[in-house]
Design an enzyme around this catalytic site. Structure first.
Site, PDB file in Angstrom:
ATOM      1  N   LYS A  22      49.104  84.064  14.372  1.00  0.00           N
ATOM      2  CA  LYS A  22      49.519  85.474  14.405  1.00  0.00           C
ATOM      3  C   LYS A  22      48.618  86.340  13.527  1.00  0.00           C
ATOM      4  O   LYS A  22      48.141  87.387  13.957  1.00  0.00           O
ATOM      5  CB  LYS A  22      50.973  85.613  13.919  1.00  0.00           C
ATOM      6  CG  LYS A  22      51.387  87.056  13.722  1.00  0.00           C
ATOM      7  CD  LYS A  22      52.727  87.204  13.031  1.00  0.00           C
ATOM      8  CE  LYS A  22      52.704  87.053  11.550  1.00  0.00           C
ATOM      9  NZ  LYS A  22      52.619  88.269  10.745  1.00  0.00           N
ATOM     10  N   ASN A  23      48.362  85.901  12.306  1.00  0.00           N
ATOM     11  CA  ASN A  23      47.617  86.775  11.396  1.00  0.00           C
ATOM     12  C   ASN A  23      46.151  86.914  11.793  1.00  0.00           C
ATOM     13  O   ASN A  23      45.529  87.942  11.528  1.00  0.00           O
ATOM     14  CB  ASN A  23      47.763  86.288   9.955  1.00  0.00           C
ATOM     15  CG  ASN A  23      49.161  86.566   9.413  1.00  0.00           C
ATOM     16  OD1 ASN A  23      49.918  87.344  10.015  1.00  0.00           O
ATOM     17  ND2 ASN A  23      49.528  85.940   8.312  1.00  0.00           N
ATOM     18  N   CYS A 117      57.064  93.049   6.281  1.00  0.00           N
ATOM     19  CA  CYS A 117      58.175  92.448   5.564  1.00  0.00           C
ATOM     20  C   CYS A 117      58.284  93.023   4.157  1.00  0.00           C
ATOM     21  O   CYS A 117      57.274  93.245   3.487  1.00  0.00           O
ATOM     22  CB  CYS A 117      57.966  90.936   5.460  1.00  0.00           C
ATOM     23  SG  CYS A 117      58.354  90.087   6.978  1.00  0.00           S
ATOM     24  N   ARG A 122      53.385  95.605  -2.065  1.00  0.00           N
ATOM     25  CA  ARG A 122      52.320  95.545  -1.064  1.00  0.00           C
ATOM     26  C   ARG A 122      51.435  96.801  -1.035  1.00  0.00           C
ATOM     27  O   ARG A 122      51.372  97.523  -0.033  1.00  0.00           O
ATOM     28  CB  ARG A 122      52.915  95.244   0.321  1.00  0.00           C
ATOM     29  CG  ARG A 122      53.775  93.998   0.288  1.00  0.00           C
ATOM     30  CD  ARG A 122      54.174  93.499   1.643  1.00  0.00           C
ATOM     31  NE  ARG A 122      53.138  92.697   2.271  1.00  0.00           N
ATOM     32  CZ  ARG A 122      53.304  92.016   3.403  1.00  0.00           C
ATOM     33  NH1 ARG A 122      54.444  92.058   4.037  1.00  0.00           N
ATOM     34  NH2 ARG A 122      52.328  91.307   3.902  1.00  0.00           N
ATOM     35  N   ASP A 305      53.230  82.120   2.449  1.00  0.00           N
ATOM     36  CA  ASP A 305      54.023  82.156   3.688  1.00  0.00           C
ATOM     37  C   ASP A 305      54.760  80.842   3.956  1.00  0.00           C
ATOM     38  O   ASP A 305      55.529  80.743   4.913  1.00  0.00           O
ATOM     39  CB  ASP A 305      53.122  82.500   4.890  1.00  0.00           C
ATOM     40  CG  ASP A 305      52.786  83.983   4.946  1.00  0.00           C
ATOM     41  OD1 ASP A 305      53.287  84.741   4.101  1.00  0.00           O
ATOM     42  OD2 ASP A 305      52.018  84.387   5.838  1.00  0.00           O
ATOM     43  N   ARG A 397      59.132  88.156  14.905  1.00  0.00           N
ATOM     44  CA  ARG A 397      57.849  88.811  14.639  1.00  0.00           C
ATOM     45  C   ARG A 397      56.715  87.794  14.612  1.00  0.00           C
ATOM     46  O   ARG A 397      55.569  88.147  14.878  1.00  0.00           O
ATOM     47  CB  ARG A 397      57.894  89.525  13.284  1.00  0.00           C
ATOM     48  CG  ARG A 397      58.714  90.794  13.298  1.00  0.00           C
ATOM     49  CD  ARG A 397      58.610  91.497  11.973  1.00  0.00           C
ATOM     50  NE  ARG A 397      57.231  91.448  11.526  1.00  0.00           N
ATOM     51  CZ  ARG A 397      56.814  91.639  10.297  1.00  0.00           C
ATOM     52  NH1 ARG A 397      57.666  91.930   9.355  1.00  0.00           N
ATOM     53  NH2 ARG A 397      55.547  91.569   9.979  1.00  0.00           N
TER      54      ARG A 397
HETATM   55  C1  UD1 Z   1      48.583  88.728   4.626  1.00  0.00           C
HETATM   56  C2  UD1 Z   1      49.474  88.120   5.676  1.00  0.00           C
HETATM   57  C3  UD1 Z   1      50.776  87.631   5.047  1.00  0.00           C
HETATM   58  C4  UD1 Z   1      50.485  86.719   3.858  1.00  0.00           C
HETATM   59  C5  UD1 Z   1      49.511  87.352   2.901  1.00  0.00           C
HETATM   60  C6  UD1 Z   1      49.052  86.400   1.795  1.00  0.00           C
HETATM   61  C7  UD1 Z   1      48.876  89.368   7.641  1.00  0.00           C
HETATM   62  C8  UD1 Z   1      49.276  90.392   8.638  1.00  0.00           C
HETATM   63  N1  UD1 Z   1      49.762  89.122   6.669  1.00  0.00           N
HETATM   64  O1  UD1 Z   1      49.288  89.872   4.122  1.00  0.00           O
HETATM   65  O2  UD1 Z   1      51.490  86.923   6.059  1.00  0.00           O
HETATM   66  O3  UD1 Z   1      51.696  86.477   3.177  1.00  0.00           O
HETATM   67  O4  UD1 Z   1      48.330  87.790   3.597  1.00  0.00           O
HETATM   68  O5  UD1 Z   1      48.469  85.268   2.343  1.00  0.00           O
HETATM   69  O6  UD1 Z   1      47.820  88.767   7.724  1.00  0.00           O
HETATM   70  N2  UD1 Z   1      47.193  93.590  -2.883  1.00  0.00           N
HETATM   71  C9  UD1 Z   1      46.854  94.631  -3.716  1.00  0.00           C
HETATM   72  N3  UD1 Z   1      46.147  95.680  -3.191  1.00  0.00           N
HETATM   73  C10 UD1 Z   1      45.771  95.719  -1.890  1.00  0.00           C
HETATM   74  C11 UD1 Z   1      46.121  94.643  -1.039  1.00  0.00           C
HETATM   75  C12 UD1 Z   1      46.843  93.594  -1.566  1.00  0.00           C
HETATM   76  O7  UD1 Z   1      47.155  94.620  -4.910  1.00  0.00           O
HETATM   77  O8  UD1 Z   1      45.134  96.700  -1.470  1.00  0.00           O
HETATM   78  C13 UD1 Z   1      47.935  92.433  -3.442  1.00  0.00           C
HETATM   79  C14 UD1 Z   1      49.290  92.239  -2.772  1.00  0.00           C
HETATM   80  O9  UD1 Z   1      50.298  93.025  -3.370  1.00  0.00           O
HETATM   81  C15 UD1 Z   1      49.512  90.752  -2.984  1.00  0.00           C
HETATM   82  C16 UD1 Z   1      48.096  90.164  -2.899  1.00  0.00           C
HETATM   83  O10 UD1 Z   1      47.218  91.256  -3.101  1.00  0.00           O
HETATM   84  O11 UD1 Z   1      50.007  90.526  -4.276  1.00  0.00           O
HETATM   85  C17 UD1 Z   1      47.770  89.515  -1.568  1.00  0.00           C
HETATM   86  O12 UD1 Z   1      48.045  90.415  -0.511  1.00  0.00           O
HETATM   87  P1  UD1 Z   1      47.263  90.339   0.875  1.00  0.00           P
HETATM   88  O13 UD1 Z   1      46.493  89.054   0.943  1.00  0.00           O
HETATM   89  O14 UD1 Z   1      46.507  91.605   1.072  1.00  0.00           O
HETATM   90  O15 UD1 Z   1      48.449  90.301   1.897  1.00  0.00           O
HETATM   91  P2  UD1 Z   1      48.518  90.974   3.308  1.00  0.00           P
HETATM   92  O16 UD1 Z   1      47.146  91.102   3.891  1.00  0.00           O
HETATM   93  O17 UD1 Z   1      49.397  92.155   3.227  1.00  0.00           O
END
Ligand code: UD1
Length: 430
Positions: A22-23, A117, A122, A305, A397
């Site tokens: 999915k991701n 979620c 985030r 996850d 989802r």
């Molecule tokens: C993606 C996955 C999600 C998974 C996560 C971590 C998708 C659609 N979702 O989410 O299923 O749980 O990776 O493997 O692919 N952060 C910041 N600033 C930013 C972006 C992120 O501080 O601009 C922090 C977040 O709060 C979190 C960490 O970085 O603590 C990791 O987040 P991230 O890897 O970006 O998660 P997602 O891409 O949202």
């Protein structure tokens, strides 16, 4: 309201086929609008998140034709606006990939702030920092991210945290920027590599995906391609834990065992047997499992996850386990539901201290988010009696045909949407 109803007690036995990731699919779908030539995507999971993103792509003029359930042909030659603000797009996190994709191709994008979620704050500061480094002016106002520039220019970007989303998003935009971009402290998840491979198959020049330094030489344009998405690491991991928690014997087919190493290692540590083949894994559990300590980390560490699934399994294992969540701050919301089923878990900050109990009992519970929802299904599969799970929309989802796949392995689970269905199920299972 649709619910799952489950009668626990059956060990899962048999074979299950894992779908596309999915991701990875979300990044790849968004990237497919970066060319005006047709793109065919195979092994696309048929889940709500991909359906919502496809709707968003269509809303700006992309044609998406379903060749079969898991194959789409995308033609983005007719894109005629760069604004995605419909309410539904806020429901998914990965709507933000449309920013990187549209910016790359058109130097302009306006996308509603992402939802997804509720597992923590985030933020998207690293995405925006990356775009700004590429010369983009970004403003966030009234729930919209508005980004634009005359020309994207390659840059040297250091991510302050390891983030999958920002790594992929900046990679998308940088693919069509002038000159060279280097992303340092990049995420190394298999889906980052899959999106890079997809872009390269369209003519991009990306090197180093899968390491923490990604080097991108901008190209002028991308061309059409046919690409098959990698198997879903988290769906596979969820079925591995489903086999473990039910003391089952399951052959998990269409996986990349390398992507599952951190999960396999933990299962072996707590007493499961794992047999590895080229593209499948067999998980066997014959006895009560033991306790362990686990901390979620970016890949190749144990995935966040999979945190609810391992914690649920440990809640029935012998002894005291400690689960530390280091990626998202709000990822223990399912614990209250598990406690209602009899689990003994105490959450302190980002740590869950779990005293293994002998059994769970069925209850009426709600899925608080996607992966926690899946974990509650695992709990229900072993609980004494009947469990009813609300808010399964979260689970849908990210899991295609979850009840059907579990039923084929011997689980007693049905999707119901009325009191009558529930009574029918109860009569049937006795
Ligand atoms: C993606 C996955 C999600 C998974 C996560 C971590 C998708 C659609 N979702 O989410 O299923 O749980 O990776 O493997 O692919 N952060 C910041 N600033 C930013 C972006 C992120 O501080 O601009 C922090 C977040 O709060 C979190 C960490 O970085 O603590 C990791 O987040 P991230 O890897 O970006 O998660 P997602 O891409 O949202």
């Amino acid at each position: 309201m649709e619910q799952y109803i489950i009668k626990g007690g059956n060990p899962l036995v048999g074979e299950v086929e894992i779908g596309g990731a999915k991701n990875a699919a979300l990044g790849i779908l968004a990237a497919s609008v970066m060319t005006s030539e047709p793109v065919v995507i195979e092994n696309l999971p048929d889940v709500r998140d991909t359906a919502v993103l496809i709707q968003a792509m269509e809303s700006v003029g992309t044609r998406v034709e379903r060749i079969d359930r898991h194959t789409v042909r995308i033609n983005a030659s007719g894109i005629d606006n760069y604004t995605i603000d419909d309410g539904y797009i806020k429901k998914i996190r990965a709507s933000y990939y449309m920013l990187g994709a549209l910016l790359g191709r058109f130097n302009q994008a306006n996308v509603a702030l992402p939802g997804g979620c509720n597992i923590g704050s985030r933020p998207i500061d690293q995405h925006l920092k990356g775009f700004r480094a590429l010369g983009v002016k970004v403003e966030v106002s009234r729930g919209m991210i508005c980004a634009g520039c005359d020309n994207l220019v390659g840059s040297h970007i250091y991510m302050d945290v390891v983030t999958v989303g920002a790594t992929i998003n900046v990679m998308l935009a940088a693919t069509l920027a002038a000159g060279k971009t280097i992303i340092e402290n990049a995420a190394k998840e298999p889906h980052v590599v899959d999106v890079a491979n997809f872009l390269n198959s369209m003519g991009a020049n990306i090197k180093g995906a899968g390491t923490d330094v990604i080097r991108i030489k901008g190209v002028e344009k991308l061309h059409g391609t046919t690409y098959s998405i990698i198997p879903d690491q988290i769906e596979a991991g969820t079925f591995m834990f489903a086999a473990a928690i039910t003391k089952g014997d399951v052959m998990i087919k269409n996986v990349i065992p390398k992507h599952l190493e951190s999960i396999s290692a933990k299962l072996i540590e707590i007493g499961c047997q794992i047999e590895e083949f080229d593209d499948c894994l067999r998980v066997v559990a014959t006895k009560r499992l033991s306790s362990t300590h686990v901390k979620t980390l970016p890949y190749p560490g144990f995935p966040t996850d999979m945190q609810p699934q391992i914690a649920t399994t440990l809640a029935l294992s012998e002894g005291t386990s400690i689960v530390t969540e280091s990626i998202f701050e709000n990822r223990f919301k399912y614990v209250g539901e598990l406690q209602r089923m009899g689990a003994n878990i105490k959450v302190e900050g980002n740590t869950a201290i779990i005293e293994g109990v002998d059994s769970f009992s069925g209850a009426e519970i709600s899925a608080p988010d996607l992966r926690a929802g899946a974990a509650l299904v695992l709990a229900a599969l072993v609980a004494e009696g009947i469990t009813i799970i609300d808010d399964i929309i979260y689970i849908e989802r990210g899991y295609e045909d979850f009840p059907e796949k579990l039923s084929l392995l011997g689980a007693v689970i049905e999707k119901v949407d009325s009191e009558r269905d529930i009574q029918k199920f109860k009569l049937k299972v006795g």
